[in-house]
Design an enzyme around this catalytic site. Structure first.
Site, PDB file in Angstrom:
ATOM      1  N   GLY A 212       0.752  -1.244   0.000  1.00 57.30           N
ATOM      2  CA  GLY A 212       0.000   0.000   0.000  1.00 57.30           C
ATOM      3  C   GLY A 212       0.781   1.292   0.000  1.00 57.30           C
ATOM      4  O   GLY A 212       0.202   2.368  -0.238  1.00 57.30           O
ATOM      5  N   GLU A 247       3.862  -6.654   2.261  1.00 54.12           N
ATOM      6  CA  GLU A 247       3.660  -7.062   0.859  1.00 54.12           C
ATOM      7  C   GLU A 247       3.769  -5.853  -0.068  1.00 54.12           C
ATOM      8  O   GLU A 247       2.810  -5.507  -0.765  1.00 54.12           O
ATOM      9  CB  GLU A 247       2.268  -7.698   0.693  1.00 54.12           C
ATOM     10  CG  GLU A 247       2.016  -8.927   1.542  1.00 54.12           C
ATOM     11  CD  GLU A 247       0.563  -9.397   1.463  1.00 54.12           C
ATOM     12  OE1 GLU A 247      -0.288  -8.686   0.875  1.00 54.12           O
ATOM     13  OE2 GLU A 247       0.285 -10.479   1.986  1.00 54.12           O
ATOM     14  N   PRO A 248       4.917  -5.187  -0.093  1.00 55.77           N
ATOM     15  CA  PRO A 248       5.015  -3.986  -0.932  1.00 55.77           C
ATOM     16  C   PRO A 248       5.151  -4.328  -2.408  1.00 55.77           C
ATOM     17  O   PRO A 248       5.802  -5.296  -2.776  1.00 55.77           O
ATOM     18  CB  PRO A 248       6.310  -3.337  -0.427  1.00 55.77           C
ATOM     19  CG  PRO A 248       7.141  -4.500   0.021  1.00 55.77           C
ATOM     20  CD  PRO A 248       6.180  -5.522   0.563  1.00 55.77           C
ATOM     21  N   ARG A 250       4.161  -1.424  -5.343  1.00 49.45           N
ATOM     22  CA  ARG A 250       4.381  -0.164  -6.053  1.00 49.45           C
ATOM     23  C   ARG A 250       5.635   0.578  -5.581  1.00 49.45           C
ATOM     24  O   ARG A 250       6.393   1.100  -6.385  1.00 49.45           O
ATOM     25  CB  ARG A 250       3.159   0.733  -5.849  1.00 49.45           C
ATOM     26  CG  ARG A 250       3.228   2.038  -6.608  1.00 49.45           C
ATOM     27  CD  ARG A 250       2.110   2.987  -6.182  1.00 49.45           C
ATOM     28  NE  ARG A 250       0.842   2.353  -6.000  1.00 49.45           N
ATOM     29  CZ  ARG A 250      -0.131   2.306  -6.920  1.00 49.45           C
ATOM     30  NH1 ARG A 250       0.026   2.887  -8.083  1.00 49.45           N
ATOM     31  NH2 ARG A 250      -1.267   1.709  -6.653  1.00 49.45           N
ATOM     32  N   CYS A 322      -8.485   3.115 -30.319  1.00 51.52           N
ATOM     33  CA  CYS A 322      -9.700   3.759 -30.820  1.00 51.52           C
ATOM     34  C   CYS A 322     -10.646   4.201 -29.707  1.00 51.52           C
ATOM     35  O   CYS A 322     -11.832   3.875 -29.732  1.00 51.52           O
ATOM     36  CB  CYS A 322     -10.414   2.797 -31.744  1.00 51.52           C
ATOM     37  SG  CYS A 322     -10.814   1.268 -30.905  1.00 51.52           S
ATOM     38  N   GLU A 323     -10.111   4.881 -28.683  1.00 52.26           N
ATOM     39  CA  GLU A 323     -10.971   5.400 -27.611  1.00 52.26           C
ATOM     40  C   GLU A 323     -10.411   6.740 -27.166  1.00 52.26           C
ATOM     41  O   GLU A 323      -9.195   6.904 -27.082  1.00 52.26           O
ATOM     42  CB  GLU A 323     -10.957   4.463 -26.392  1.00 52.26           C
ATOM     43  CG  GLU A 323     -11.375   3.065 -26.725  1.00 52.26           C
ATOM     44  CD  GLU A 323     -11.955   2.324 -25.545  1.00 52.26           C
ATOM     45  OE1 GLU A 323     -12.271   2.973 -24.530  1.00 52.26           O
ATOM     46  OE2 GLU A 323     -12.105   1.109 -25.660  1.00 52.26           O
ATOM     47  N   TYR A 351       2.221  -1.846 -11.963  1.00 55.13           N
ATOM     48  CA  TYR A 351       0.895  -1.883 -12.578  1.00 55.13           C
ATOM     49  C   TYR A 351       0.909  -1.271 -13.978  1.00 55.13           C
ATOM     50  O   TYR A 351      -0.055  -0.672 -14.412  1.00 55.13           O
ATOM     51  CB  TYR A 351      -0.148  -1.203 -11.664  1.00 55.13           C
ATOM     52  CG  TYR A 351      -0.099  -1.770 -10.257  1.00 55.13           C
ATOM     53  CD1 TYR A 351      -0.524  -3.065 -10.020  1.00 55.13           C
ATOM     54  CD2 TYR A 351       0.424  -1.029  -9.196  1.00 55.13           C
ATOM     55  CE1 TYR A 351      -0.437  -3.614  -8.744  1.00 55.13           C
ATOM     56  CE2 TYR A 351       0.512  -1.573  -7.918  1.00 55.13           C
ATOM     57  CZ  TYR A 351       0.082  -2.858  -7.698  1.00 55.13           C
ATOM     58  OH  TYR A 351       0.176  -3.398  -6.450  1.00 55.13           O
TER      59      TYR A 351
HETATM   60  N1  LLP Z   1      -1.069  -7.188  -1.060  1.00 53.39           N
HETATM   61  C1  LLP Z   1      -2.322  -7.311  -1.530  1.00 53.39           C
HETATM   62  C2  LLP Z   1      -3.209  -8.298  -0.922  1.00 53.39           C
HETATM   63  C3  LLP Z   1      -2.755  -6.488  -2.577  1.00 53.39           C
HETATM   64  O1  LLP Z   1      -3.998  -6.615  -3.029  1.00 53.39           O
HETATM   65  C4  LLP Z   1      -1.874  -5.537  -3.134  1.00 53.39           C
HETATM   66  C5  LLP Z   1      -2.291  -4.676  -4.248  1.00 53.39           C
HETATM   67  C6  LLP Z   1      -0.557  -5.466  -2.628  1.00 53.39           C
HETATM   68  C7  LLP Z   1      -0.206  -6.300  -1.572  1.00 53.39           C
HETATM   69  C8  LLP Z   1       0.467  -4.500  -3.155  1.00 53.39           C
HETATM   70  O2  LLP Z   1       0.086  -3.187  -2.934  1.00 53.39           O
HETATM   71  P1  LLP Z   1       1.076  -1.973  -3.278  1.00 53.39           P
HETATM   72  O3  LLP Z   1       2.219  -2.014  -2.304  1.00 53.39           O
HETATM   73  O4  LLP Z   1       1.540  -2.144  -4.676  1.00 53.39           O
HETATM   74  O5  LLP Z   1       0.222  -0.783  -3.100  1.00 53.39           O
HETATM   75  N2  LLP Z   1      -3.681  -1.440 -10.345  1.00 53.39           N
HETATM   76  C9  LLP Z   1      -3.709  -0.443  -9.298  1.00 53.39           C
HETATM   77  C10 LLP Z   1      -3.194  -0.977  -7.981  1.00 53.39           C
HETATM   78  C11 LLP Z   1      -3.941  -2.198  -7.490  1.00 53.39           C
HETATM   79  C12 LLP Z   1      -3.383  -2.751  -6.221  1.00 53.39           C
HETATM   80  C13 LLP Z   1      -3.953  -4.086  -5.931  1.00 53.39           C
HETATM   81  N3  LLP Z   1      -3.477  -4.714  -4.755  1.00 53.39           N
HETATM   82  C14 LLP Z   1      -2.924   0.777  -9.766  1.00 53.39           C
HETATM   83  O6  LLP Z   1      -2.421   0.783 -10.886  1.00 53.39           O
HETATM   84  O7  LLP Z   1      -2.831   1.761  -9.036  1.00 53.39           O
END
Ligand code: LLP
Length: 370
Positions: A212, A247-248, A250, A322-323, A351
């Site tokens: 997150g 669980e990082p 991004r 085409c959008e 992502y």
């Molecule tokens: N753990 C779980 C259970 C998750 O669902 C996610 C992301 C993460 C870890 C990793 O989260 P992060 O550290 O990357 O924030 N497609 C969207 C983001 C969707 C995130 C989904 N879950 C975007 O492009 O912003």
């Protein structure tokens, strides 16, 4: 179009996040969903990160990247029976169960295989991550996890199955989080539940706070540093003494990726009397390569890689699909560009490539690790 990943930055991000947790026992499980390219996942493994998989496909990526099953946590709101069977027979570190029904399915599969499955329970702490609504997951109205009371009942139920072992509690309240308060509230909720379960005699080994941590897509955008992040989540977790699982996704890969695209056409459209014309820069990358602007209205900095001299002007940088939503950035100041010039779309490592599609029967962008 090509995604270019900076290996040194990937390594540095990985180390910085782990260092922020100091000597508190922790395990960083890289969220493969953010970027599942084998070279990137292998690099994470070399850096000592474990893996977080969200599907059977991501489990296979983790295995191919060299991970042992007990380095993989398996999360996801709709795991199929086949995916659960694969995870149970491999013996992953934890299946983060999201519902009582899923617990029953895991128990039946494990009993059938004559094994014991390690399970953690995903709680829904009912916390607003204050991120984009599409990527906020911690509210009661969201499909993820179970309420604290329901989770407690699930943990008790797990204790009655000889084919299950409860190993932890899990929560993930959203992505691109830029405030500490929601994260510390989620950590408090997890810690309180862990302590009360311990008082009942339930032995846990870890608390998984999910991912997150947000990044600055725009210069000057306020975000949380790894130190702020650790300061928000560690005090509650410390009360439990349990290993912290992170669980990082991004934060590690986002800033390390650039989408490089070339200009395929240029045109101006007269919009109306007295209004300035619109300048369109048409790139060979679009929403099929990077869907974030179209899907979330996300901002990615866009630069000309070899700026030409002359006056910069406001442009809409669009793709070939085409959008009308196929726009990488609108109203962006760009120096003069010509057909064939390269543009860099920044912070696209997370992502980006993983969400690419073949819409319009376009091919996948290339990916290069430098
Ligand atoms: N753990 C779980 C259970 C998750 O669902 C996610 C992301 C993460 C870890 C990793 O989260 P992060 O550290 O990357 O924030 N497609 C969207 C983001 C969707 C995130 C989904 N879950 C975007 O492009 O912003």
């Amino acid at each position: 179009p090509v995604y270019v990943y900076d290996g040194d930055l990937l390594r540095a991000q990985c180390r910085a996040l782990s260092a922020a947790c100091g000597d508190y026992p922790h395990a960083m499980h890289y969220a493969i969903k953010a970027n599942a390219t084998l070279a990137v996942v292998r690099l994470m493994r070399e850096e000592g990160a474990a893996a977080d998989a969200n599907s059977g496909g991501e489990i296979e990526v983790a295995l191919r990247a060299g991970y042992a099953p007990d380095q993989i946590v398996f999360t996801g709101v709709g795991k199929s029976r086949a995916e659960l069977a694969r995870a149970v027979s491999l013996g992953v570190k934890a299946i983060n169960a999201e519902s009582p029904g899923e617990v029953e399915r895991i128990a039946a599969i494990a009993a059938g295989l004559g094994t014991v499955a390690r399970v953690a329970v995903r709680i829904n702490p009912d916390v607003d991550a204050e991120s984009h609504p599409h990527i906020s997951t911690g509210l009661r109205s969201n499909k993820f996890g179970m309420s604290v009371d329901a989770a407690r009942a699930m943990v008790r139920d797990i204790g009655t199955h000889p084919s299950l072992k409860i190993v932890g509690l899990h929560a993930h309240i959203g992505s691109q989080i830029t405030k500490t308060a929601p994260l510390s509230r989620a950590a408090e909720t997890l810690a309180d539940l862990a302590l009360s379960l311990r008082a009942e005699g339930v032995p846990l080994s870890h608390i998984d706070i999910g991912g997150g941590l947000g990044i600055a897509y725009q210069t000057g955008q306020a975000v949380i540093s790894p130190q702020d992040y650790a300061a928000a989540i560690l005090p509650p977790i410390r009360r439990t003494g349990l290993t912290l699982v992170l669980e990082p996704g991004r934060w590690i890969v986002g800033p390390a990726g650039t989408l490089v695209t070339s200009v395929v056409d240029l045109k101006t459209q007269v919009v109306g009397a007295g209004e300035p014309p619109r300048w369109f820069v048409i790139a060979d990358a679009g929403m099929t390569d990077l869907i974030r602007p179209a899907l979330y209205g996300a901002w990615h900095e866009i630069e000309a890689l070899q700026p030409r001299p002359g006056t910069a002007r406001l442009c809409d940088i669009v793709g070939p699909v085409c959008e009308t939503t196929d726009t990488l950035g609108s109203g962006r100041l760009l120096p003069p560009v010509e057909v064939g010039d390269l543009l860099a779309v920044r912070d696209a490592g997370a992502y980006g490539a993983v969400m690419a599609s073949n819409y319009n029967r376009r091919t996948a962008p290339a990916e290069v690790l430098v």
